[in-house]
Each structure stands twice: as C-alpha cells, then as structure tokens.
Design a protein around this motif. Structure first.
Motif, PDB file in Angstrom:
ATOM      1  N   GLN A  38      59.036 -33.481  95.244  1.00 46.07           N
ATOM      2  CA  GLN A  38      58.017 -34.650  96.494  1.00 46.07           C
ATOM      3  C   GLN A  38      58.118 -34.598  97.627  1.00 46.07           C
ATOM      4  N   ALA A  39      59.494 -33.839  98.227  1.00 40.95           N
ATOM      5  CA  ALA A  39      60.057 -33.840  99.321  1.00 40.95           C
ATOM      6  C   ALA A  39      59.246 -33.124 100.104  1.00 40.95           C
ATOM      7  N   HIS A  40      58.752 -31.960  99.101  1.00 39.33           N
ATOM      8  CA  HIS A  40      57.726 -31.486 100.016  1.00 39.33           C
ATOM      9  C   HIS A  40      56.702 -31.175  99.367  1.00 39.33           C
ATOM     10  N   GLY A  41      55.176 -30.352 100.244  1.00 39.90           N
ATOM     11  CA  GLY A  41      54.256 -30.826  99.873  1.00 39.90           C
ATOM     12  C   GLY A  41      53.698 -29.286  99.132  1.00 39.90           C
ATOM     13  N   GLY A  42      52.383 -29.132  99.128  1.00 40.47           N
ATOM     14  CA  GLY A  42      51.392 -27.815  98.993  1.00 40.47           C
ATOM     15  C   GLY A  42      51.540 -27.585  97.550  1.00 40.47           C
ATOM     16  N   HIS A  43      50.339 -26.264  97.262  1.00 39.04           N
ATOM     17  CA  HIS A  43      49.820 -26.487  95.509  1.00 39.04           C
ATOM     18  C   HIS A  43      50.512 -25.529  95.172  1.00 39.04           C
ATOM     19  N   SER A  44      52.030 -24.968  95.739  1.00 43.05           N
ATOM     20  CA  SER A  44      52.387 -24.924  94.544  1.00 43.05           C
ATOM     21  C   SER A  44      53.653 -25.323  94.226  1.00 43.05           C
ATOM     22  N   ILE A  45      53.854 -26.112  94.473  1.00 39.23           N
ATOM     23  CA  ILE A  45      54.239 -27.758  94.704  1.00 39.23           C
ATOM     24  C   ILE A  45      54.074 -28.909  93.561  1.00 39.23           C
ATOM     25  N   ARG A  47      51.532 -27.905  91.944  1.00 38.59           N
ATOM     26  CA  ARG A  47      51.561 -27.304  90.028  1.00 38.59           C
ATOM     27  C   ARG A  47      52.980 -27.238  89.704  1.00 38.59           C
ATOM     28  N   VAL A  48      53.849 -27.189  90.002  1.00 34.87           N
ATOM     29  CA  VAL A  48      55.074 -27.263  89.336  1.00 34.87           C
ATOM     30  C   VAL A  48      55.595 -28.847  89.124  1.00 34.87           C
ATOM     31  N   SER A  49      54.926 -29.662  89.818  1.00 35.53           N
ATOM     32  CA  SER A  49      55.506 -30.478  89.544  1.00 35.53           C
ATOM     33  C   SER A  49      54.912 -31.108  88.554  1.00 35.53           C
ATOM     34  N   GLN A  50      53.545 -30.679  88.401  1.00 40.31           N
ATOM     35  CA  GLN A  50      52.813 -31.033  87.469  1.00 40.31           C
ATOM     36  C   GLN A  50      52.984 -31.007  85.963  1.00 40.31           C
ATOM     37  N   ARG A  51      53.733 -29.342  85.852  1.00 37.99           N
ATOM     38  CA  ARG A  51      54.368 -29.234  84.773  1.00 37.99           C
ATOM     39  C   ARG A  51      55.190 -29.989  84.046  1.00 37.99           C
ATOM     40  N   VAL A  52      56.148 -30.254  85.559  1.00 38.39           N
ATOM     41  CA  VAL A  52      57.691 -30.906  85.490  1.00 38.39           C
ATOM     42  C   VAL A  52      57.045 -32.099  84.506  1.00 38.39           C
ATOM     43  N   ARG A  53      56.103 -32.828  85.242  1.00 40.97           N
ATOM     44  CA  ARG A  53      55.470 -33.993  85.073  1.00 40.97           C
ATOM     45  C   ARG A  53      54.934 -34.307  83.039  1.00 40.97           C
ATOM     46  N   PHE A  54      54.513 -32.989  83.094  1.00 36.00           N
ATOM     47  CA  PHE A  54      54.069 -32.793  81.205  1.00 36.00           C
ATOM     48  C   PHE A  54      54.218 -32.209  80.514  1.00 36.00           C
ATOM     49  N   ALA A  55      56.310 -32.191  80.721  1.00 42.88           N
ATOM     50  CA  ALA A  55      57.316 -31.354  79.464  1.00 42.88           C
ATOM     51  C   ALA A  55      57.250 -32.219  78.588  1.00 42.88           C
ATOM     52  N   ILE A  56      57.174 -31.346  77.710  1.00 42.11           N
ATOM     53  CA  ILE A  56      57.280 -32.328  76.304  1.00 42.11           C
ATOM     54  C   ILE A  56      58.730 -32.406  75.696  1.00 42.11           C
ATOM     55  N   ASP A  57      59.127 -31.886  75.718  1.00 47.01           N
ATOM     56  CA  ASP A  57      61.352 -32.000  75.524  1.00 47.01           C
ATOM     57  C   ASP A  57      61.712 -31.056  76.714  1.00 47.01           C
ATOM     58  N   LEU A  64      61.221 -24.806  82.467  1.00 46.02           N
ATOM     59  CA  LEU A  64      60.860 -24.364  84.432  1.00 46.02           C
ATOM     60  C   LEU A  64      61.915 -24.461  85.114  1.00 46.02           C
ATOM     61  N   ARG A  65      63.248 -24.936  85.152  1.00 40.97           N
ATOM     62  CA  ARG A  65      63.933 -24.841  86.159  1.00 40.97           C
ATOM     63  C   ARG A  65      63.791 -23.526  87.133  1.00 40.97           C
ATOM     64  N   GLN A  66      63.455 -22.732  86.741  1.00 41.14           N
ATOM     65  CA  GLN A  66      63.125 -21.155  87.765  1.00 41.14           C
ATOM     66  C   GLN A  66      62.292 -21.503  88.130  1.00 41.14           C
ATOM     67  N   ASP A  67      61.298 -21.924  88.082  1.00 39.84           N
ATOM     68  CA  ASP A  67      59.776 -22.496  88.300  1.00 39.84           C
ATOM     69  C   ASP A  67      60.437 -23.250  89.726  1.00 39.84           C
ATOM     70  N   VAL A  68      60.745 -24.647  89.831  1.00 38.65           N
ATOM     71  CA  VAL A  68      61.389 -25.334  90.932  1.00 38.65           C
ATOM     72  C   VAL A  68      62.016 -24.639  91.189  1.00 38.65           C
ATOM     73  N   MET A  69      63.361 -23.760  91.482  1.00 42.04           N
ATOM     74  CA  MET A  69      64.120 -23.363  92.163  1.00 42.04           C
ATOM     75  C   MET A  69      62.775 -21.884  93.267  1.00 42.04           C
ATOM     76  N   SER A  70      62.267 -21.251  92.463  1.00 42.87           N
ATOM     77  CA  SER A  70      61.324 -20.516  93.177  1.00 42.87           C
ATOM     78  C   SER A  70      60.232 -21.925  94.458  1.00 42.87           C
ATOM     79  N   ALA A  71      59.938 -22.401  93.733  1.00 40.21           N
ATOM     80  CA  ALA A  71      58.919 -23.580  95.092  1.00 40.21           C
ATOM     81  C   ALA A  71      59.771 -23.832  96.041  1.00 40.21           C
ATOM     82  N   LEU A  72      61.060 -24.629  95.345  1.00 37.20           N
ATOM     83  CA  LEU A  72      61.869 -24.643  96.471  1.00 37.20           C
ATOM     84  C   LEU A  72      62.916 -23.754  97.621  1.00 37.20           C
TER      85      LEU A  72
END
Length: 112
Positions: A38-45, A47-57, A64-72
């Motif tokens: 959330q410290a960053h903006g943009g479409h890719s951030i 999209r990744v935030s949405q996937r993190v919000r809806f992760a079921i377990d 999703l760590r790799q996606d977060v890492m790539s976005a950062l």
C-alpha cells in the motif's frame, strides 16, 4: 479440558486449535503483505494487492510472495524489496507443509 487444549495448541496438533492459529497466521501475513504494497501505487501493485486480499490460505500467500517481491522490485529495486520481504518470509514458519518453505542449501565438498 481447557488445559488439554492449551497443551495441544502448543504442540500444534491437528484439530486442537490449529484452525484458529492458521487463521490468525493468515491474517498477520496478509496484513504485512498489504502494508508493504500500500505504500506504492500503480496497476501492478493493485493487482497483486487484490490477489493477496483474496488468498484463501497461508499456502496461497506463500506462492504470492514472488508476485509481491516482483512488484516491489520494479519500484524500489531488488535489494530494498528483499529487505521488506525478509520479515514476511519468516512469518510462514510453522504454517506450511514440510515440503514447502525456505530451502536450506547445503554445500557439496569433495572429501576425496
């Protein structure tokens, strides 16, 4: 009975409080991931935030760590992203099947 539940919870035996512990761990990891994003903006951030919000377990968040890492990394650079992810990675301890999780790398040496 309460004493037994506490003991089983400490031992992390399936069926005795482990579901509640897993949900708590899931919430802590999700919150940590979202806070670094959330410290960053943009479409890719977003999209990744949405996937993190809806992760079921916890396992879904592990992947999703790799996606977060790539976005950062795209915004702050790889070394800064690794620093931010270090504490998040440690939060997974005890919440993943044994075959998942950080690998310990062993060096092969020639003893001959």
């Amino acid at each position: 009975m309460v004493l037994f539940r506490r003991i089983f919870r400490l031992l992390n035996l399936p069926g005795f409080g482990s579901r509640k512990a897993a949900e708590s761990q899931l919430g802590r990891i999700r919150t940590a991931m979202l806070s670094v994003l959330q410290a960053h903006g943009g479409h890719s951030i977003q999209r990744v935030s949405q996937r993190v919000r809806f992760a079921i377990d916890v396992e879904a968040l592990w992947y999703l760590r790799q996606d977060v890492m790539s976005a950062l990394s795209a915004i702050d650079g790889e070394s800064a992203a690794r620093r931010q992810m270090k504490s998040i990675n440690s939060m997974f301890k005890g919440g993943l099947p044994g075959s998942m999780g950080p690998r310990t790398h062993q060096r092969f040496t020639d003893h001959g």
